[in-house]
Design an enzyme around this catalytic site. Structure first.
Site, short mmCIF file in Angstrom:
data_model
loop_
_atom_site.label_atom_id
_atom_site.label_comp_id
_atom_site.label_asym_id
_atom_site.label_seq_id
_atom_site.Cartn_x
_atom_site.Cartn_y
_atom_site.Cartn_z
N PHE A 51 0.85 -1.18 0.00
CA PHE A 51 0.00 0.00 0.00
C PHE A 51 0.89 1.24 0.00
CE2 PHE A 51 -4.66 0.74 0.88
CZ PHE A 51 -5.11 -0.38 0.21
N GLN A 68 -8.45 14.51 3.14
CA GLN A 68 -7.72 13.70 2.15
C GLN A 68 -8.46 13.59 0.82
OE1 GLN A 68 -6.90 9.20 2.69
NE2 GLN A 68 -4.91 10.21 2.78
N HIS A 71 -8.35 11.25 -2.37
CA HIS A 71 -7.80 9.95 -2.79
C HIS A 71 -7.45 10.03 -4.28
CE1 HIS A 71 -7.53 5.70 -3.71
NE2 HIS A 71 -7.62 5.41 -2.42
N LEU A 76 -14.79 5.20 -5.57
CA LEU A 76 -13.38 4.87 -5.33
C LEU A 76 -12.92 3.63 -6.07
CD1 LEU A 76 -10.97 5.58 -3.21
CD2 LEU A 76 -11.74 3.48 -2.15
N GLU A 96 -6.83 1.69 -3.56
CA GLU A 96 -5.37 1.77 -3.68
C GLU A 96 -4.77 0.37 -3.85
OE1 GLU A 96 -3.59 4.77 -1.17
OE2 GLU A 96 -2.12 3.33 -0.46
N ARG A 102 -0.73 9.36 -0.42
CA ARG A 102 -1.87 9.83 -1.20
C ARG A 102 -1.81 11.32 -1.55
NH1 ARG A 102 -6.72 6.37 1.71
NH2 ARG A 102 -6.14 4.43 0.68
N HIS A 124 -12.17 12.06 0.14
CA HIS A 124 -12.20 10.69 0.64
C HIS A 124 -12.26 10.57 2.16
CE1 HIS A 124 -11.55 6.40 0.67
NE2 HIS A 124 -10.39 6.50 1.31
N ARG A 184 -3.27 10.67 5.85
CA ARG A 184 -3.39 9.29 6.33
C ARG A 184 -2.82 8.33 5.30
NH1 ARG A 184 -7.10 5.06 5.29
NH2 ARG A 184 -8.63 6.38 4.25
#
Ligand SMILES: Cc1cc2nc3c(=O)[nH]c(=O)nc-3n(C[C@H](O)[C@H](O)[C@H](O)COP(=O)(O)OP(=O)(O)OC[C@H]3O[C@@H](n4cnc5c(N)ncnc54)[C@H](O)[C@@H]3O)c2cc1C
Length: 562
Positions: free
Chosen positions: A113, A229, A231, A241, A244, A275, A340, A375
């Site tokens: 990730f 955030q 994304h 979405l 990721e 991100r 996001h 994050r």
């Protein structure tokens, strides 16, 4: 009147984990949710949950990645706790029944990730949140003697006693419109984030910032609210979405010229930079004319072997087909950065305590702060579970030492009168949906990946105007059964409160850090801005700004490159 040692508002992962932990200590628990618990937004979580469980990995490495990902705004004491306790939590989940992916050798398998120096994301295909939430709900149902569930009940207000302690909440049974006062020795907010303040967003219609606004209104401090955030991989238009996990499995990002543009922005981590970095890179490509005419770049999942995509990313195969008409196993799909996640929220300590005695918060509604300015993917599910559990334990222990508080019955009639006034509104006013749409579009335009003073000032003016318009917004439904019109009017008020705190925070922070990228104040400025922005309500309904220090334990701020 229902009374519980611990009242939990919200039954997503944070709320359910808190309920189980509190019940484990012997406390009586009530858990309230405005939707059926397994429809809570945690169900949408796709890619996985982080933990340094492999012997060759370490919690220190996970913690450093998180600190770096946060652009050094995360509190390192809290990050250390989260990363140290993560492996045990994964095992607890596994033993409770979560069918995590296993690799060929039969061990728990991981995927890579963003922003992580090791592949430490545990997952169930791309339905991890769904798997976790259902297993927790089974555990909840096993404990009906101790845990009362109030499903499809909507909390309108938090209650305080004469000494200012949080003493419970007022909730409306959505099935018949009945209002109830709930008394509790400890109250845990686990109401999730506030994505609906933006349009589009990856968040569902129920994610309206209720807990943040309710806490704010009784004097709780909000923290890091400017840190919102975006994304990197959302469908244009509807904001849905693409996990990721796709890039974790090897998908590339390409501009309209076919260039793998991340080579220019993050030569080491490429698509798996954090991100904020990837979203800014995409937006730069789009702004500088290297995107597609629909304002997007492309995600090329055809790089991942088709068999693996069909096994590990099957939900996004469906999303591509159903919502964009694209078979992602055969052609790239157009994506762009989209709203996001809220890094900010109700300020808590590492046990979930807020500055209002008796009030706790955990999950996306809270800011511990482990995410700081940005994050890392797959750290949110972890945050909900670790700090949900800790809040549940602490709230139960607190409840052992206090008497059941009393609250004046007049509070119930005040709320009833407020709801009746909403139902009596003329139907000629502006539609709730129109106000919400203007709010979302404003935030997405002026308070997104790049920000500046002029745009933020404009956004603030619009939010203030919408706050004046909202109390007259038209309501058509005057009934008591599942009256979503009334709920929509109340939620709009919450969203506007949350929006204002975001804009005020973003205006205040004059530097670039994490998700807060002020083009009029280039560069990170640790000397002046290595601090949290806390926001509380003053008596004149104007957000009041103060500051608090960032806790640094062992990682001094450094230049952040990927
Ligand atoms: C599409 C998507 C994919 C994601 N994927 C991942 C991932 O792979 N890994 C990861 O770590 N994170 C991921 N996230 C983020 C993560 O899912 C969320 O941050 C997390 O699940 C939030 O959990 P929560 O328990 O705090 O809140 P939620 O799950 O949102 O639950 C909120 C609860 O509060 C209740 N509630 C709210 N307001 C009221 C009210 N007024 N009265 C009564 N009840 C109320 C709701 O009914 C609900 O039960 C993803 C997010 C999205 C949107």
């Amino acid at each position: 009147m229902p009374s519980h040692d611990v009242l939990i508002i919200g039954a997503g992962l944070a709320g359910q984990r808190a309920a189980l932990a509190a019940a484990q200590t012997g406390a009586t628990v009530g858990i309230v949710s405005k939707v059926h618990p397994v429809r809570s937004h945690s169900v949408a979580a796709a890619g996985g949950i982080n933990a340094a469980l492999n012997p060759e990995d370490s919690w220190e490495s996970h913690a450093f990645d998180t600190v770096k990902g946060s652009d050094y705004l995360g509190d390192q004491d809290a990050i250390e706790i989260m990363c140290r306790e993560a492996p045990e939590e994964i095992l607890w989940l596994e033993h409770a029944g979560v069918t995590f992916h296993r690799n060929e050798s039969g061990h728990l398998g991981t995927r890579a990730f963003g922003g992580a120096s090791a592949a430490r994301t545990y997952y169930v295909a791309d339905i991890t949140g769904h798997a976790l939430l259902h297993v927790l709900y089974e555990q909840l149902m096993k404990r009906t003697e101790q845990i009362d569930r109030y499903e499809e009940w909507f909390t309108t207000d938090l209650l305080q006693d004469d000494e200012g302690r949080c003493a419970g909440a007022i909730c409306r049974d959505l099935r018949d419109g009945q209002l109830e006062m709930f008394n509790a020795k400890s109250v845990i907010l686990a109401c999730g984030g506030a994505g609906q303040v933006y349009e589009p967003t990856t968040n569902g219609l129920i994610v309206t910032g209720d807990g943040m606004a309710q806490a704010f209104r009784i004097g709780a401090r909000l923290q890091d609210m400017e840190m919102v955030q975006y994304h990197p991989t959302c469908l244009a238009g509807n904001g849905i979405l693409i996990t990721e996990g796709a890039r974790g499995e090897g998908a590339w990002l390409l501009n309209a010229k076919g260039e793998r543009f991340m080579e220019r922005y993050a030569p080491n981590k490429l698509e798996l930079a954090s991100r904020d970095v990837v979203s800014r890179a995409e937006q730069t490509e789009i702004n500088q004319g290297r995107g597609f005419p629909d304002g997007t770049v492309a995600l090329d999942v055809t790089r991942v072997p088709r068999r693996r995509t069909l096994e590990a990313l099957r939900e996004i195969v469906n999303i591509g087909r159903d919502f964009a008409g694209v078979d992602i196993t055969r052609e790239p799909i157009h994506i762009r950065p989209g709203n996001h996640y809220m890094m900010g929220g109700v300020k808590t300590d590492v046990d979930g305590q807020t500055n209002v005695p008796g009030l706790y918060a955990a999950g996306e509604v809270a800011c511990v702060s482990v995410h700081g300015g940005n994050r890392l993917g797959a750290n949110s599910l972890l945050d909900t579970l670790i700090f949900g559990r800790r809040a549940g334990e602490h709230a139960a222990a607190h409840a052992k030492h206090v008497k059941m508080p009393s609250t004046p019955g007049s509070r119930l009639s005040d709320v009833e009168a407020r709801i009746q006034a909403i139902m009596r509104r003329e139907s000629g006013g502006r539609r709730i949906g129109a106000i919400k749409h203007e709010l979302g579009a404003t935030m997405n335009r002026h308070c997104a990946v790049f920000r500046d003073e002029a745009g933020l000032t404009k956004a603030h003016e619009i939010v203030r105007r919408l706050k004046e318009e909202a109390p007259n917004a038209a309501v058509d439904d005057r009934g008591s059964v599942f009256n979503q019109d009334v709920i929509g009017a109340i939620e709009l008020g919450y969203m506007l409160d949350v929006a204002e705190t975001i804009v005020v925070g973003a205006l205040e922070r004059r530097e670039c850090r994490g998700a807060q990228w002020r083009i009029d104040y280039p560069g990170r400025n640790d000397e002046e801005w290595l601090k949290h922005i806390d926001i509380s309500m003053n008596s004149a309904d104007v957000p009041l700004v103060s500051f608090s220090p960032v806790t640094i334990t062992r990682w001094q701020p450094e230049e952040r490159t990927y």
